[in-house]
Scaffold this active site. Structure first.
Site, PDB file in Angstrom:
ATOM      1  N   ASP A   9       0.844  -1.198   0.000  1.00  0.00           N
ATOM      2  CA  ASP A   9       0.000   0.000   0.000  1.00  0.00           C
ATOM      3  C   ASP A   9       0.884   1.254   0.000  1.00  0.00           C
ATOM      4  O   ASP A   9       0.881   2.020   0.957  1.00  0.00           O
ATOM      5  CB  ASP A   9      -0.951  -0.002   1.212  1.00  0.00           C
ATOM      6  CG  ASP A   9      -0.230  -0.082   2.563  1.00  0.00           C
ATOM      7  OD1 ASP A   9       0.937  -0.544   2.596  1.00  0.00           O
ATOM      8  OD2 ASP A   9      -0.829   0.326   3.578  1.00  0.00           O
ATOM      9  N   HIS A 241       9.752  -0.400   8.646  1.00  0.00           N
ATOM     10  CA  HIS A 241       8.916  -1.602   8.739  1.00  0.00           C
ATOM     11  C   HIS A 241       8.965  -2.568   7.548  1.00  0.00           C
ATOM     12  O   HIS A 241       9.368  -3.725   7.686  1.00  0.00           O
ATOM     13  CB  HIS A 241       7.450  -1.201   8.917  1.00  0.00           C
ATOM     14  CG  HIS A 241       7.165  -0.313  10.073  1.00  0.00           C
ATOM     15  ND1 HIS A 241       7.292  -0.699  11.381  1.00  0.00           N
ATOM     16  CD2 HIS A 241       6.732   0.981  10.129  1.00  0.00           C
ATOM     17  CE1 HIS A 241       6.942   0.279  12.190  1.00  0.00           C
ATOM     18  NE2 HIS A 241       6.608   1.305  11.462  1.00  0.00           N
TER      19      HIS A 241
HETATM   20  C1  BDR Z   1       2.826  -0.616   8.664  1.00  0.00           C
HETATM   21  O1  BDR Z   1       1.769   0.332   8.481  1.00  0.00           O
HETATM   22  C2  BDR Z   1       2.056   1.203   7.421  1.00  0.00           C
HETATM   23  O2  BDR Z   1       1.936   2.517   7.842  1.00  0.00           O
HETATM   24  C3  BDR Z   1       3.461   0.913   6.970  1.00  0.00           C
HETATM   25  O3  BDR Z   1       3.580   1.001   5.567  1.00  0.00           O
HETATM   26  C4  BDR Z   1       3.723  -0.482   7.464  1.00  0.00           C
HETATM   27  O4  BDR Z   1       3.378  -1.449   6.492  1.00  0.00           O
HETATM   28  C5  BDR Z   1       3.502  -0.348   9.992  1.00  0.00           C
HETATM   29  O5  BDR Z   1       2.606  -0.478  11.042  1.00  0.00           O
HETATM   30 CA    CA Z   2       2.885  -0.841   4.174  1.00  0.00          CA
END
Ligand code: BDR
Ligand code: CA
Length: 317
Positions: A9, A241
């Site tokens: 995303d 992340h």
């Molecule tokens: C996840 O949430 C999104 O904001 C980031 O892309 C990541 O996949 C971290 O909690």
């Molecule tokens: Ca993400």
């Protein structure tokens, strides 16, 4: 070679992870499937096409889910304060990108691609798990045909990031995540336990950009407001992340883990909480857990080595 479908995303950290997958020599990126999350699916799909065009990524882009698998769930607002109004840190991105989409919806693209390469495809999911859950619902056999699933999501022994107990990707579609975690396939869960302690400072990123090509400089630019957002948690830096899940695909040895069945709480004050029942512990029989597949839950990470691998891969253009 690892044959990967990247379910994403984009999303600032999604963009970095995409460049990592594109540039890693042992990864064969078969497709990019999009999902709502950091922005609407229209925006995340436009962003995926934008990054594909900017970085000459040959993999097709397939547009996925726009809402949760349980359509009666109330919609949650997009986290514009994290990823910007346009999902890419509000750098200049054209309204539309003149590139074709794969004609299939993302879950169908996943099914067809898994079936075309039985036993080989690794599904790397770094957004809501909705596309994977839809694919499983339409064709449950893919659980035995995919090689494995690597997800960025959840939190087990640390707090959440969108509620005291829930992480954004899981909280954004808990029913879908529970379907994915409990299906009879191998899932490795890369959650906040390891991603929240793997941080890249603004200067680390800036030095990388100074040495890197146009793509790395773009990553630096689109990450600036994301770094600003993280000031409550990271000293002038950001959590990376989604790239952690991509690193796991190629070097799982950089992670320590426990095994056990994983479930997701659906509803109530713990909505979206991920829970592992460790195999190492004995519990009385319990219909909510017995017979579920044992998954890999990462609890430790060699962050410095992970960051080195990300930097070396991004700079190896
Ligand atoms: C996840 O949430 C999104 O904001 C980031 O892309 C990541 O996949 C971290 O909690
Ligand atoms: Ca993400």
């Amino acid at each position: 070679m690892h044959k990967v479908i990247y379910d994403t995303d984009p999303g600032v950290d999604d963009a970095m992870a995409l460049l990592f997958l594109h540039r890693h020599p042992e990864i064969d990126l078969l497709g990019i499937t999009t999902v709502f999350g950091n922005a609407s699916v229209e925006t995340t799909t436009r962003n995926a096409l934008f990054l594909k065009r900017e970085w000459n990524i040959p993999a097709p882009v397939s547009k996925g889910a726009s809402v949760t698998i349980d359509s009666s769930r109330a919609e949650r607002p997009w986290p514009a304060m994290v990823h910007g109004e346009n999902g890419l840190g509000d750098i200049d991105v054209p309204e539309t990108i003149d590139l074709p989409l794969d004609p299939r919806p993302a879950h169908r693209f996943i099914i067809d691609t898994v079936r075309a390469h039985p036993g080989e495809v690794r599904l790397v999911a770094v957004g809501r798990m909705t596309n994977l859950a839809l694919a499983l619902k339409e064709d449950p056999e893919i659980a035995t045909l995919a090689k494995d699933v690597v997800i960025m999501g959840g939190n087990f022994y640390v707090p959440g990031n969108v509620s005291p107990v829930a992480e954004a990707n899981i909280h954004g579609d808990p029913e879908a995540a529970d379907i994915v975690m409990t299906a009879p396939w191998k899932v490795a869960v890369i959650g906040l336990d390891v991603t929240a302690i793997t941080t890249m400072s603004r200067s680390y990123l800036g030095e990388m950009a100074a040495r890197g090509d146009k793509a790395v400089k773009q990553l630096d630019a689109l990450s600036q407001s994301y770094i600003d957002f993280y000031k409550h948690a990271v000293e002038d830096g950001m959590m990376v992340h989604d790239s952690c899940a991509c690193v796991y695909v190629v070097v799982p040895e950089l992670f320590s883990s426990i095994s056990g069945a994983v479930r997701v709480v659906c509803g109530g004050i713990a909505d979206g909480q991920t829970i592992v029942r460790p195999d190492a512990r004995r519990f009385p029989p319990d219909g909510a857990w017995d017979g579920l597949p044992s998954q890999v839950v990462c609890t430790g990470i060699e962050s410095e080595k992970v960051l080195d691998l990300i930097r070396n891969t991004l700079l190896a253009a």
